[in-house]
Scaffold this motif. Structure first.
Motif, PDB file in Angstrom:
ATOM      1  N   THR A  64       0.466  -1.399   0.003  1.00 30.35           N
ATOM      2  CA  THR A  64      -0.119  -0.087   0.130  1.00 30.35           C
ATOM      3  C   THR A  64       0.998   1.304   0.349  1.00 30.35           C
ATOM      4  O   THR A  64       0.690   2.024  -0.199  1.00 30.35           O
ATOM      5  N   MET A  65       2.179   1.353   0.525  1.00 28.88           N
ATOM      6  CA  MET A  65       2.741   2.307   0.275  1.00 28.88           C
ATOM      7  C   MET A  65       3.473   2.586  -0.806  1.00 28.88           C
ATOM      8  O   MET A  65       3.372   3.571  -1.262  1.00 28.88           O
ATOM      9  N   VAL A  66       3.430   1.679  -1.472  1.00 30.96           N
ATOM     10  CA  VAL A  66       4.515   1.644  -2.733  1.00 30.96           C
ATOM     11  C   VAL A  66       3.549   2.682  -3.824  1.00 30.96           C
ATOM     12  O   VAL A  66       3.612   3.321  -4.357  1.00 30.96           O
ATOM     13  N   ALA A 121       8.219   9.957   3.067  1.00 31.35           N
ATOM     14  CA  ALA A 121       7.575   8.830   2.511  1.00 31.35           C
ATOM     15  C   ALA A 121       8.595   7.637   2.671  1.00 31.35           C
ATOM     16  O   ALA A 121       8.407   6.598   3.035  1.00 31.35           O
ATOM     17  N   ASN A 122       9.215   7.562   1.800  1.00 27.37           N
ATOM     18  CA  ASN A 122      10.722   6.737   1.614  1.00 27.37           C
ATOM     19  C   ASN A 122      11.668   6.896   3.672  1.00 27.37           C
ATOM     20  O   ASN A 122      11.728   5.514   3.889  1.00 27.37           O
ATOM     21  N   ARG A 123      11.784   7.459   3.785  1.00 28.06           N
ATOM     22  CA  ARG A 123      11.572   7.426   5.511  1.00 28.06           C
ATOM     23  C   ARG A 123      11.012   6.383   5.949  1.00 28.06           C
ATOM     24  O   ARG A 123      11.111   5.627   7.189  1.00 28.06           O
ATOM     25  N   GLY A 173      12.972  10.284  -8.079  1.00 28.79           N
ATOM     26  CA  GLY A 173      12.230   8.804  -7.651  1.00 28.79           C
ATOM     27  C   GLY A 173      11.383   8.320  -8.091  1.00 28.79           C
ATOM     28  O   GLY A 173      10.317   7.486  -7.063  1.00 28.79           O
ATOM     29  N   GLU A 174      10.555   8.080  -9.550  1.00 29.43           N
ATOM     30  CA  GLU A 174      10.256   6.990  -9.837  1.00 29.43           C
ATOM     31  C   GLU A 174      11.044   5.848  -9.902  1.00 29.43           C
ATOM     32  O   GLU A 174      10.676   4.380  -9.588  1.00 29.43           O
ATOM     33  N   ARG A 175      12.399   5.838  -9.906  1.00 28.99           N
ATOM     34  CA  ARG A 175      13.074   4.528  -9.809  1.00 28.99           C
ATOM     35  C   ARG A 175      13.181   3.906  -8.436  1.00 28.99           C
ATOM     36  O   ARG A 175      13.317   3.292  -7.841  1.00 28.99           O
ATOM     37  N   THR A 176      13.519   5.223  -7.940  1.00 28.27           N
ATOM     38  CA  THR A 176      13.372   4.536  -5.886  1.00 28.27           C
ATOM     39  C   THR A 176      11.779   3.533  -6.337  1.00 28.27           C
ATOM     40  O   THR A 176      12.086   2.693  -5.446  1.00 28.27           O
TER      41      THR A 176
END
Length: 217
Positions: free
Chosen positions: A107-109, A125-127, A167-170
């Protein structure tokens, strides 16, 4: 006894301010200004500053305390430790994550995809995503060590996610990590997360080299 809560609050507030970039490496922290900003007395502020200095998040510049910065070697050392510990967390999450935790990661992704054009929001959000993997490892000692590592990450003045396309690659890398965890494949989860950290480190090194080049012009 009355100072216990203010001390905790003062420490957390100052740490968060460093983490979100209100105070950047090299910025001077003044007790009176911090007390006014956060609405607490100078005693808990002073004790919080001492604690942050002990943790090497602040350093001395004469009589002043400033936010510490990381040189190239420190940065490299930090990423080596982070890569290994994060990889271990992913491996353990593949073994121990509950169905609910896996669904939360997915869900986070999905939700974080809406933030790909907002580097600061995606960085936060990454953290949260990485913290959830730490928790899914179900190893309290590993979580404690990763908290220390991520505390030091607050000393980085910028986020690698701000680089165009990162960001997209992350998000793609996050999805690969989650699916490996969901499949219970510890080796794949470990490899995917270490590769994710490696890509972030390489991006940051590229950022730093460009900044040095511009400064020297």
């Amino acid at each position: 006894m009355a100072d216990i809560k203010p001390l905790k609050d003062a420490y957390s507030l100052i740490l968060e301010a460093i983490d979100v970039g209100v105070y950047k490496p090299g910025d001077r922290l003044v007790e009176s200004e911090l007390a006014e900003r956060f609405g607490v007395s100078r005693t808990p502020i002073r004790e919080a500053l001492q604690r942050l200095e002990t943790q090497s998040l602040l350093t001395r510049d004469g009589r002043s305390l400033i936010v510490a910065s990381l040189d190239h070697n420190q940065l490299a050392e930090l990423y080596v430790v982070r890569s290994e510990l994060e990889g271990l967390a992913a491996r353990l999450a593949a073994r121990h994550a509950t169905d609910e935790e896996v669904r939360l990661l997915r869900t986070m992704v999905e939700e974080d995809a809406k933030l790909k054009d907002d580097p600061q929001a995606l960085s936060r959000a990454n953290r949260r995503f990485h913290k959830q993997i730490h928790l899914a490892s179900h190893n309290r000692y590993l979580v404690q060590q990763l908290d220390l590592v991520h505390r030091s990450m607050a000393l980085l003045a910028s986020t690698s996610i701000s680089v165009a396309g990162r960001g997209e690659r992350t998000l793609e890398e996050h999805s690969t990590i989650v699916e490996a965890i969901a499949a219970g494949d510890g080796d794949a989860a470990y490899k995917a997360l270490k590769e994710h950290i490696s890509q972030a480190f390489e991006t940051r090194l590229r950022q730093d080299s460009i900044a040095v080049e511009r400064f020297s012009l």
